[in-house]
Enzyme design. Sequence first.
Site, PDB file in Angstrom:
ATOM      1  N   PRO A   9       0.783  -1.230   0.000  1.00  0.00           N
ATOM      2  CA  PRO A   9       0.000   0.000   0.000  1.00  0.00           C
ATOM      3  C   PRO A   9       0.819   1.286   0.000  1.00  0.00           C
ATOM      4  CG  PRO A   9      -0.155  -1.130   2.122  1.00  0.00           C
ATOM      5  CD  PRO A   9       0.491  -2.083   1.172  1.00  0.00           C
ATOM      6  N   ASN A  10       0.303   2.221  -0.754  1.00  0.00           N
ATOM      7  CA  ASN A  10       0.817   3.595  -0.876  1.00  0.00           C
ATOM      8  C   ASN A  10       2.063   3.708  -1.752  1.00  0.00           C
ATOM      9  OD1 ASN A  10      -1.189   4.819   0.922  1.00  0.00           O
ATOM     10  ND2 ASN A  10      -0.154   3.670   2.528  1.00  0.00           N
ATOM     11  N   ARG A  17       5.186  10.872  -2.649  1.00  0.00           N
ATOM     12  CA  ARG A  17       4.963  10.516  -1.228  1.00  0.00           C
ATOM     13  C   ARG A  17       6.247  10.707  -0.420  1.00  0.00           C
ATOM     14  NH1 ARG A  17       4.786   4.399   1.123  1.00  0.00           N
ATOM     15  NH2 ARG A  17       4.254   4.947   3.255  1.00  0.00           N
ATOM     16  N   TYR A  22      11.428   8.651   0.729  1.00  0.00           N
ATOM     17  CA  TYR A  22      11.366   7.641  -0.326  1.00  0.00           C
ATOM     18  C   TYR A  22      11.960   8.099  -1.658  1.00  0.00           C
ATOM     19  CZ  TYR A  22       8.202   5.456   3.005  1.00  0.00           C
ATOM     20  OH  TYR A  22       7.673   4.889   4.142  1.00  0.00           O
ATOM     21  N   ASN A  71       8.022  -5.751  -1.295  1.00  0.00           N
ATOM     22  CA  ASN A  71       7.993  -4.627  -0.356  1.00  0.00           C
ATOM     23  C   ASN A  71       6.573  -4.576   0.205  1.00  0.00           C
ATOM     24  OD1 ASN A  71       7.931  -2.275   1.085  1.00  0.00           O
ATOM     25  ND2 ASN A  71       9.066  -1.067  -0.425  1.00  0.00           N
ATOM     26  N   ALA A  74       3.345  -0.919   4.663  1.00  0.00           N
ATOM     27  CA  ALA A  74       2.866  -0.947   6.056  1.00  0.00           C
ATOM     28  C   ALA A  74       2.378  -2.325   6.491  1.00  0.00           C
ATOM     29  CB  ALA A  74       1.755   0.094   6.248  1.00  0.00           C
ATOM     30  N   HIS A  77       4.287  -4.579   9.080  1.00  0.00           N
ATOM     31  CA  HIS A  77       4.305  -4.441  10.525  1.00  0.00           C
ATOM     32  C   HIS A  77       3.160  -5.150  11.244  1.00  0.00           C
ATOM     33  CE1 HIS A  77       7.369  -1.671   9.360  1.00  0.00           C
ATOM     34  NE2 HIS A  77       6.505  -0.881   8.735  1.00  0.00           N
ATOM     35  N   ASP A  84       1.525 -15.521   6.706  1.00  0.00           N
ATOM     36  CA  ASP A  84       1.174 -16.931   6.479  1.00  0.00           C
ATOM     37  C   ASP A  84       1.345 -17.313   5.010  1.00  0.00           C
ATOM     38  OD1 ASP A  84       0.630 -17.318   9.143  1.00  0.00           O
ATOM     39  OD2 ASP A  84      -1.555 -17.285   8.925  1.00  0.00           O
ATOM     40  N   GLU A  98      12.432  -9.829   1.213  1.00  0.00           N
ATOM     41  CA  GLU A  98      11.702  -8.652   1.716  1.00  0.00           C
ATOM     42  C   GLU A  98      12.590  -7.428   1.507  1.00  0.00           C
ATOM     43  OE1 GLU A  98      10.744  -8.936   5.888  1.00  0.00           O
ATOM     44  OE2 GLU A  98      10.380  -6.771   6.041  1.00  0.00           O
ATOM     45  N   HIS A 100      12.908  -2.974   1.576  1.00  0.00           N
ATOM     46  CA  HIS A 100      12.368  -1.675   1.967  1.00  0.00           C
ATOM     47  C   HIS A 100      13.242  -0.583   1.379  1.00  0.00           C
ATOM     48  CE1 HIS A 100       9.559  -3.506   4.741  1.00  0.00           C
ATOM     49  NE2 HIS A 100      10.543  -4.313   5.090  1.00  0.00           N
ATOM     50  N   SER A 102      13.338   2.601   2.601  1.00  0.00           N
ATOM     51  CA  SER A 102      13.944   3.249   3.768  1.00  0.00           C
ATOM     52  C   SER A 102      14.472   2.165   4.713  1.00  0.00           C
ATOM     53  CB  SER A 102      12.875   4.086   4.493  1.00  0.00           C
ATOM     54  OG  SER A 102      11.885   3.239   5.066  1.00  0.00           O
ATOM     55  N   ARG A 107      13.531   4.468  11.940  1.00  0.00           N
ATOM     56  CA  ARG A 107      12.343   5.321  11.919  1.00  0.00           C
ATOM     57  C   ARG A 107      11.486   5.094  13.174  1.00  0.00           C
ATOM     58  NH1 ARG A 107       9.628   4.687   6.258  1.00  0.00           N
ATOM     59  NH2 ARG A 107       8.533   6.555   7.005  1.00  0.00           N
ATOM     60  N   ARG A 111       7.653   0.763  13.249  1.00  0.00           N
ATOM     61  CA  ARG A 111       8.243   0.183  12.024  1.00  0.00           C
ATOM     62  C   ARG A 111       9.383  -0.793  12.330  1.00  0.00           C
ATOM     63  NH1 ARG A 111       5.984   3.452   7.961  1.00  0.00           N
ATOM     64  NH2 ARG A 111       5.629   5.577   8.670  1.00  0.00           N
TER      65      ARG A 111
HETATM   66  C1  DQA Z   1       8.507   0.822   3.503  1.00  0.00           C
HETATM   67  C2  DQA Z   1       8.628   1.052   5.012  1.00  0.00           C
HETATM   68  C3  DQA Z   1       7.290   0.856   5.709  1.00  0.00           C
HETATM   69  O1  DQA Z   1       7.417   1.097   7.103  1.00  0.00           O
HETATM   70  C4  DQA Z   1       6.273   1.832   5.156  1.00  0.00           C
HETATM   71  O2  DQA Z   1       5.006   1.596   5.729  1.00  0.00           O
HETATM   72  C5  DQA Z   1       6.197   1.830   3.670  1.00  0.00           C
HETATM   73  C6  DQA Z   1       7.425   1.696   2.896  1.00  0.00           C
HETATM   74  C7  DQA Z   1       9.816   1.126   2.754  1.00  0.00           C
HETATM   75  O3  DQA Z   1       9.928   0.702   1.604  1.00  0.00           O
HETATM   76  O4  DQA Z   1      10.700   1.798   3.286  1.00  0.00           O
HETATM   77  O5  DQA Z   1       5.138   2.037   3.087  1.00  0.00           O
HETATM   78  O6  DQA Z   1       8.191  -0.544   3.286  1.00  0.00           O
END
Ligand code: DQA
Length: 141
Positions: A9-10, A17, A22, A71, A74, A77, A84, A98, A100, A102, A107, A111
């Site tokens: 998401p996002n 953003r 980012y 990735n 959110a 977390h 699963d 996995e 990220h 950031s 942070r 997170r």
């Molecule tokens: C993220 C880090 C997460 O905490 C955050 O919610 C994101 C992006 C990252 O790529 O740094 O949406 O996964």
Amino acid sequence: MRILVLNGPNLNRLGTREPDVYGTATLEDLRLTLSAESGEHEVDVRQTNSEPELIDWIHEAADEKSPVILNPAAFTHYSYALRDAVAMLTQSGVPLVEVHISNPHAREEFRHNSVISGVATGVIAGFGFDSYRLALTQLTR
Ligand code: DQA
């Protein structure tokens, strides 16, 4: 080999953003970067704001035995459902990295915990889009 690059998401808002966190590159820039470096492999870059859709994509990866760069944004977390699904994938022998953009550990407190890391094959965080590039290198070596 087809590698699924799944974004939660996002992350469709990359570019605008929180650019201080980012950067200013977009998801399309990520697609171009990874495609240019995938060699004979196919990279399929996707993004969704929907937890069930992301889980369905992990199931697809399991069915097709496609390695995944994830990735979870959110969902990292708190999504036990995603965890699963990832556990099912990696326990069947299909790798999932996995990533990220950031470094979540540098942070906010919430997170610092990932419910995904314990079932991922590996974790790369804090290197911007290079986190994905490093994951791609690992999955294609
Ligand atoms: C993220 C880090 C997460 O905490 C955050 O919610 C994101 C992006 C990252 O790529 O740094 O949406 O996964």
